[in-house]
Design a protein around this motif. Structure first.
Motif, PDB file in Angstrom:
ATOM      1  N   ASN A 269       0.847  -1.194   0.000  1.00 12.33           N
ATOM      2  CA  ASN A 269       0.000   0.000   0.000  1.00 12.33           C
ATOM      3  C   ASN A 269       0.882   1.245   0.000  1.00 12.33           C
ATOM      4  O   ASN A 269       1.733   1.408   0.879  1.00 12.33           O
ATOM      5  CB  ASN A 269      -0.906   0.023   1.235  1.00 12.33           C
ATOM      6  N   TYR A 290      -4.299   9.740  -1.191  1.00  9.41           N
ATOM      7  CA  TYR A 290      -4.475   8.903  -2.374  1.00  9.41           C
ATOM      8  C   TYR A 290      -3.728   7.596  -2.152  1.00  9.41           C
ATOM      9  O   TYR A 290      -2.572   7.601  -1.711  1.00  9.41           O
ATOM     10  CB  TYR A 290      -3.934   9.627  -3.604  1.00  9.41           C
ATOM     11  N   ALA A 292      -2.452   3.805  -3.685  1.00 10.17           N
ATOM     12  CA  ALA A 292      -2.185   2.903  -4.803  1.00 10.17           C
ATOM     13  C   ALA A 292      -1.767   1.563  -4.215  1.00 10.17           C
ATOM     14  O   ALA A 292      -0.806   1.493  -3.439  1.00 10.17           O
ATOM     15  CB  ALA A 292      -1.093   3.470  -5.698  1.00 10.17           C
ATOM     16  N   ARG A 314      -3.011   1.416 -16.767  1.00 10.49           N
ATOM     17  CA  ARG A 314      -2.368   1.959 -15.571  1.00 10.49           C
ATOM     18  C   ARG A 314      -2.587   1.088 -14.333  1.00 10.49           C
ATOM     19  O   ARG A 314      -1.968   1.312 -13.294  1.00 10.49           O
ATOM     20  CB  ARG A 314      -2.861   3.377 -15.298  1.00 10.49           C
ATOM     21  N   LEU A 315      -3.458   0.054 -14.432  1.00  9.79           N
ATOM     22  CA  LEU A 315      -3.670  -0.864 -13.314  1.00  9.79           C
ATOM     23  C   LEU A 315      -2.728  -2.067 -13.366  1.00  9.79           C
ATOM     24  O   LEU A 315      -2.874  -2.992 -12.567  1.00  9.79           O
ATOM     25  CB  LEU A 315      -5.120  -1.370 -13.321  1.00  9.79           C
ATOM     26  N   TYR A 318      -0.180  -1.171  -9.977  1.00  7.97           N
ATOM     27  CA  TYR A 318      -1.045  -0.808  -8.854  1.00  7.97           C
ATOM     28  C   TYR A 318      -2.471  -1.108  -9.283  1.00  7.97           C
ATOM     29  O   TYR A 318      -3.156  -0.281  -9.878  1.00  7.97           O
ATOM     30  CB  TYR A 318      -0.864   0.672  -8.506  1.00  7.97           C
ATOM     31  N   LYS A 321      -6.873   1.277  -6.857  1.00  7.98           N
ATOM     32  CA  LYS A 321      -6.691   2.691  -6.516  1.00  7.98           C
ATOM     33  C   LYS A 321      -7.813   3.091  -5.566  1.00  7.98           C
ATOM     34  O   LYS A 321      -8.950   2.614  -5.692  1.00  7.98           O
ATOM     35  CB  LYS A 321      -6.746   3.572  -7.773  1.00  7.98           C
ATOM     36  N   ARG A 346     -11.264   2.179  -7.966  1.00  6.79           N
ATOM     37  CA  ARG A 346     -10.885   1.580  -9.237  1.00  6.79           C
ATOM     38  C   ARG A 346     -10.163   0.266  -8.972  1.00  6.79           C
ATOM     39  O   ARG A 346      -9.304   0.176  -8.104  1.00  6.79           O
ATOM     40  CB  ARG A 346      -9.992   2.523 -10.035  1.00  6.79           C
TER      41      ARG A 346
END
Length: 366
Positions: A269, A290, A292, A314-315, A318, A321, A346
Motif C-alpha cells: 500500500n 491517495y 495505490a 495503468r492498473l 497498482y 486505486k 478503481r
C-alpha cells in the motif's frame, strides 16, 4: 636493545602522526532507500509506472576545513514479477525473479544546506530477460549528477543518470531516482543546520496489522492475520496544523517448498496525502490521501483484462486505486498509533478486510 627502542619510537611516532592526520577527516555512515523506476520491465507500458524501493547503505568521507566530501553509496534489492494464469483466476505464479545491485561513488560539494555532486554509478540487474538479452540487461554503467538538501541527519537527493555502456541514453524516468539518506553519525563536511525546516521533518518506522483475505492453492497454509512493515516521511506545517506525508507498507506470504509458487500473498500500500492535527499538543490527527495498492491476489483477474482491452493499462502494477482515511493518536513524543482504511474506487468495488489496518509508528527525528 637500542635498536628495539628506535623501532618502537619510530612506529609510535608514525601512528601518532597518522592519528593526527585522520582527525582532520569526518566519517558519516548512512542508511536509506533509493526510489526508482526499473528500465528492465516486460511488458513495458508507458501508462503503467511502478516506483520501486531498494535499501541502501554507505559512508560519506569529508574534511573539516574543506567543502568537499567523497560519498560511497550501495543499494540492493529483490523483487518479483507476477505472471497470472488467465485460465485459473485463483492462481498466480509469483517468484523472486529480479535482483539488483548498485554501487555509486560521487564527489560532493557542500554549500549551506545544498549538496551538489558528480560521480559514477554501476548497476547490476538479474531477471528472466538475461536469458534472451544478456548483453543489454546486466552490468550497466552511468555517469551521475546529483543535488541534495540536508535537513539535520536527513538528506534528500535527486539523481540524474546518463547511460554510456551498451548504448547511450539520457531521457526517461528510469534514468532518474530519489535517494534518501539518514546519517547515523551527525558529522560531515557540511554541518547540518538544526533550523526550523529540519525540525519539521521526520521519518516514520512502523508495523501494521490486518485480517487476511487471500486465495490459496491446494496444500498451502492459510493465514488469517497479517503483519506488515512500513516506512514513511512527513513534513509539518505548524502554522496550519497540517503535514504532507508519504508512506508505504509491505506484506508478503512466503510459501517455501512449493513446486508452483514461492509467494502466495503479497500486498503493498502506497499512500500520499495530508494529515490534519488538532488538540493542544497536536496529539490527534485525521489523515486523507491517495492510495495505490498492489495486491497479487487480484492480479490474475486484472492483467488478463488489461491484455484483453477491458481494463486500463495503468492498473498493471497498482491494480487497486482508492482514497485513504486514517485516525491517529500520539501516545508519546515519538510513538503514534493509528487506524487506517482504504476505500477503493478503481480495480475493486467491494469491502476487503485487507484494506483496513491498525498501525504503530515510531517517529525518527532528523
Amino acid at each position: 636493545m637500542k635498536l628495539n627502542l628506535l623501532i618502537f619510537f619510530f612506529f609510535a611516532t608514525t601512528l601518532d602522526i597518522y592519528g593526527q592526520y585522520l582527525k582532520k577527516f569526518t566519517f558519516s555512515p548512512t542508511v536509506g532507500i533509493r526510489m526508482f523506476n526499473s528500465e528492465f520491465e516486460s511488458p513495458d507500458f508507458t501508462q503503467a509506472i511502478e516506483i520501486r524501493l531498494s535499501p541502501s547503505f554507505g559512508i560519506d568521507i569529508g574534511h573539516k576545513k574543506k567543502p568537499f566530501s567523497l560519498s560511497l553509496y550501495f543499494d540492493r534489492g529483490l523483487y518479483g514479477v507476477f505472471i497470472p494464469d488467465s485460465t485459473i483466476t485463483t492462481k498466480t505464479y509469483t517468484n523472486l525473479t529480479h535482483r539488483i545491485r548498485g554501487n555509486m561513488i560521487s564527489l560532493l560539494y557542500h554549500r549551506k544546506m545544498s549538496i551538489f555532486g558528480i560521480g559514477h554509478y554501476g548497476y547490476y540487474h538479474e531477471s528472466p530477460l538475461d536469458f534472451f538479452f544478456y548483453s543489454l540487461s546486466r552490468n550497466v554503467r552511468y555517469v551521475n549528477l546529483s543535488y541534495a538538501i540536508r535537513l539535520g541527519n536527513a538528506e534528500i537527493g535527486f539523481i540524474k543518470l546518463f547511460r554510456y555502456s551498451k548504448f547511450f541514453a539520457v531521457r526517461g524516468l528510469p534514468l532518474s531516482s530519489l535517494n534518501i539518506k539518514y546519517h547515523i553519525q551527525n558529522k560531515t563536511t557540511a554541518q547540518p543546520l538544526r533550523d526550523k525546516y529540519a525540525q519539521r521533518f521526520h521519518f516514520k518506522l512502523g508495523v501494521r496489522t490486518f485480517m487476511i483475505t487471500n486465495n490459496y492453492l491446494l496444500g498451502e497454509e492459510k493465514r488469517r492475520f497479517g503483519v506488515s512493515g512500513s516506512l514513511g516521511a512527513e513534513y509539518l506545517l505548524p502554522r496550519f496544523y497540517t503535514a504532507a506525508f508519504a508512506e508505504r507498507d509491505w506484506w508478503i506470504g512466503l510459501n517455501g517448498g512449493s513446486p508452483e509458487r514461492q509467494i502466495n500473498g503479497y500486498v503493498s500500500n502506497s499512500i500520499l496525502g495530508v494529515r490534519f492535527y488538532y488538540g493542544k499538543k497536536r496529539d490527534w490527527n485525521i489523515a486523507l490521501g491517495y492510495a495505490a495498492v498492489t495486491d497479487n491476489n487480484l492480479l490474475p483477474i486484472t492483467r488478463p483484462q488489461i491484455l484483453a482491452g477491458t481494463a486500463k493499462v495503468r492498473l498493471w502494477y497498482y491494480n487497486v486505486k482508492g482514497v485513504s482515511v486514517g485516525f491517529g493518536k500520539k501516545v508519546s513524543s515519538n510513538c503514534v498509533l493509528d487506524l487506517r482504511g482504504i476505500i477503493p474506487y478503481r480495480g475493486e468495488y467491494k469491502f476487503n478486510k485487507m484494506r483496513y489496518s491498525f498501525g504503530a509508528n515510531y517517529l525518527l527525528r532528523v
